[in-house]
Design an enzyme around this catalytic site. Structure first.
Site, PDB file in Angstrom:
ATOM      1  N   THR A  30       6.153-121.336 -33.269  1.00  0.00           N
ATOM      2  CA  THR A  30       4.835-121.828 -32.852  1.00  0.00           C
ATOM      3  C   THR A  30       3.771-120.786 -33.192  1.00  0.00           C
ATOM      4  OG1 THR A  30       5.868-123.091 -31.098  1.00  0.00           O
ATOM      5  CG2 THR A  30       3.502-122.675 -30.873  1.00  0.00           C
TER       6      THR A  30
ATOM      7  N   CYS B 257       2.555 -94.763 -38.739  1.00  0.00           N
ATOM      8  CA  CYS B 257       3.992 -94.961 -38.597  1.00  0.00           C
ATOM      9  C   CYS B 257       4.767 -93.666 -38.806  1.00  0.00           C
ATOM     10  CB  CYS B 257       4.471 -95.989 -39.616  1.00  0.00           C
ATOM     11  SG  CYS B 257       3.477 -97.461 -39.607  1.00  0.00           S
TER      12      CYS B 257
ATOM     13  N   GLY C 144       0.928-107.333 -41.397  1.00  0.00           N
ATOM     14  CA  GLY C 144       1.180-106.833 -42.746  1.00  0.00           C
ATOM     15  C   GLY C 144       2.653-106.521 -42.979  1.00  0.00           C
TER      16      GLY C 144
ATOM     17  N   SER D 208      -3.535-108.015 -43.379  1.00  0.00           N
ATOM     18  CA  SER D 208      -3.319-107.791 -41.942  1.00  0.00           C
ATOM     19  C   SER D 208      -4.647-107.914 -41.211  1.00  0.00           C
ATOM     20  CB  SER D 208      -2.712-106.410 -41.724  1.00  0.00           C
ATOM     21  OG  SER D 208      -2.621-106.138 -40.350  1.00  0.00           O
TER      22      SER D 208
ATOM     23  N   GLN E   4      -5.021-102.534 -46.679  1.00  0.00           N
ATOM     24  CA  GLN E   4      -6.101-101.555 -46.484  1.00  0.00           C
ATOM     25  C   GLN E   4      -7.316-101.828 -47.369  1.00  0.00           C
ATOM     26  OE1 GLN E   4      -6.337 -99.439 -44.128  1.00  0.00           O
ATOM     27  NE2 GLN E   4      -4.242 -99.209 -43.378  1.00  0.00           N
TER      28      GLN E   4
HETATM   29  C1  LIG Z   1      -0.860-100.418 -46.427  1.00  0.00           C
HETATM   30  C2  LIG Z   1      -0.267-101.027 -45.205  1.00  0.00           C
HETATM   31  N1  LIG Z   1       0.602-102.026 -45.343  1.00  0.00           N
HETATM   32  C3  LIG Z   1       1.152-102.632 -44.290  1.00  0.00           C
HETATM   33  C4  LIG Z   1       0.850-102.235 -43.001  1.00  0.00           C
HETATM   34  C5  LIG Z   1       1.479-102.939 -41.838  1.00  0.00           C
HETATM   35  O1  LIG Z   1       0.581-103.827 -41.238  1.00  0.00           O
HETATM   36  P1  LIG Z   1       0.805-104.328 -39.740  1.00  0.00           P
HETATM   37  O2  LIG Z   1       0.435-103.198 -38.845  1.00  0.00           O
HETATM   38  O3  LIG Z   1      -0.122-105.503 -39.598  1.00  0.00           O
HETATM   39  O4  LIG Z   1       2.230-104.725 -39.611  1.00  0.00           O
HETATM   40  C6  LIG Z   1      -0.043-101.181 -42.809  1.00  0.00           C
HETATM   41  C7  LIG Z   1      -0.352-100.703 -41.449  1.00  0.00           C
HETATM   42  O5  LIG Z   1      -0.568 -99.544 -41.203  1.00  0.00           O
HETATM   43  C8  LIG Z   1      -0.622-100.570 -43.936  1.00  0.00           C
HETATM   44  O6  LIG Z   1      -1.501 -99.571 -43.823  1.00  0.00           O
END
Ligand SMILES: Cc1ncc(COP(=O)(O)O)c(C=O)c1O
Length: 367
Positions: free
Chosen positions: A231, A318, A69, A193, A173
């Site tokens: 790849t 995060c 994502g 994702s 999400q």
């Molecule tokens: C709303 C949202 N966008 C993007 C991401 C990022 O996705 P990824 O972990 O696959 O990089 C997350 C992951 O927590 C998310 O909750």
């Protein structure tokens, strides 16, 4: 362990593992190779692309596989030049906010405010186009990772229809939790994702309107139709495809299970004095509840729950550990100190009523 953090990541579905396994050893060829083992792998990617495309109602050619994502969000912003203005909602994931701000001056970077329920209003959107520097791209997520709030993207698309602006939605999400249709939402770009839908980590996709050009983040061998070189992560792509297929197929039964558990969870939470469920009255994805308890510290509570073998989040994965209050909650006007008490529960397919009851008991004893 009671695992209540499915918005951070989900365990792999056994059926997904099964689909992936042959692509680690038996079918190890490079999908760009012309000989048989290469062609077999290429066709597995084609199937996965079709599965992901079907999950959001687009054609396979519109799907660009990415490393997740985060990359999909970064790539989405590469559809407009970085010297053009951009707008994004105040509750976006950092993988939108950070690249949007990078190299842009303040008056080319607009944060769209949200109301006390975390929703973008049409007046806030409209205001963007009353100013001199009109945005070339607008990014509003479909469902928020912290409070689960679902934005009315179709209305936003309607409002932006004649404004010559690219509309992106981060549906990371939302997929697998609510119906997601690229066309019905009226967007031009959508991020997905794999590891949020019981697929493998390190895989995702950007879905893109056919007539939109993109400046790749990665250049080289020209894979993904020259839009994402490198790849392909074959086993992960195959797993993502399978997970997307299952998410679509089982959406109704998954939703029913999650809603049943969440209703039970919310009822239990409400028996705790002063506890507030954030954005309770607006539409949310069925697996998510975020709450706060005045005077408590969310991270402390998280650690205490961890000692009881219960995994929850105090915000997005995060930002947790950073000791800062959730910016999503502060954007909703929630006082900083109260926002710091927040705990997010995100339920999943394998959670049970017994786990919910147990959690409520443990939480009550800690509070
Ligand atoms: C709303 C949202 N966008 C993007 C991401 C990022 O996705 P990824 O972990 O696959 O990089 C997350 C992951 O927590 C998310 O909750």
């Amino acid at each position: 362990m009671i695992y209540f953090d499915h918005n951070a990541t989900t365990p792999l579905d056994e059926r997904v593992i099964e689909a992936m396994l042959p692509y680690f050893n038996t079918f190890y060829g490079n999908p760009s190779a012309l000989y048989r083992v290469g062609r077999v792998v290429r066709s597995a990617i084609d199937v996965a692309r079709e599965q992901v495309a079907t999950a959001v109602g687009v054609s396979a050619a519109q799907v660009i596989f990415t490393s997740g994502g985060t990359e999909a969000n970064n790539l989405a912003l590469k559809t407009v030049s970085s010297d053009l203005p951009i707008a994004f909602s105040a509750v976006e994931h950092p993988s939108i906010i950070e690249p949007a701000r990078k190299n842009r001056q303040r008056d080319y970077c607009f944060e769209i405010s949200v109301d006390q329920n975390g929703l973008v209003s049409s007046s806030a959107l409209d205001a963007l186009f009353q100013q001199q520097n009109k945005p070339a791209i607008v990014s509003i997520m479909l469902a928020n990772n912290e409070n689960g709030v679902i934005q009315d993207i179709a209305s936003a698309a309607h409002l932006l229809k004649d404004k010559q602006v690219v509309l992106h939605t981060d549906a990371v999400q939302a997929l697998g939790k609510i119906p997601v249709s690229f066309r019905k939402l009226g967007v031009n770009l959508m991020s997905l994702s794999s590891h949020k839908i019981y697929g493998p980590k390190g895989c995702g996709a950007l879905v893109i309107d056919k007539d939109i050009a993109i400046e790749p983040l990665l250049v080289g061998g020209g894979q993904e139709n020259n839009r994402r070189s490198g790849t392909e992560n074959v086993a992960a792509i195959v797993g993502f495809g399978k997970a997307a297929e299952l998410a679509l197929l089982e959406l109704d039964q998954r939703t029913e299970h999650l809603l049943m558990l969440r209703n039970m969870l919310q009822q239990g939470l409400k028996s705790i004095p002063e506890l507030v469920i954030f954005a309770e009255r607006v539409e949310r994805i069925p697996n998510t509840v975020q709450f706060g308890i005045p005077g408590m510290d969310g991270e402390m509570l998280l650690m205490q729950l961890d000692q009881k073998n219960i995994a929850v989040s105090s915000g997005s994965a995060c930002t947790s550990g950073g000791g800062r209050a959730s910016t999503v909650l502060t954007a909703m006007g929630i006082e900083y100190k109260f926002a710091k008490s927040a705990i997010r529960i995100s339920l999943g397919q394998t959670n049970t009523e017994t786990e919910v009851k147990q959690f409520i008991e443990v939480l009550k004893s800690l509070v």
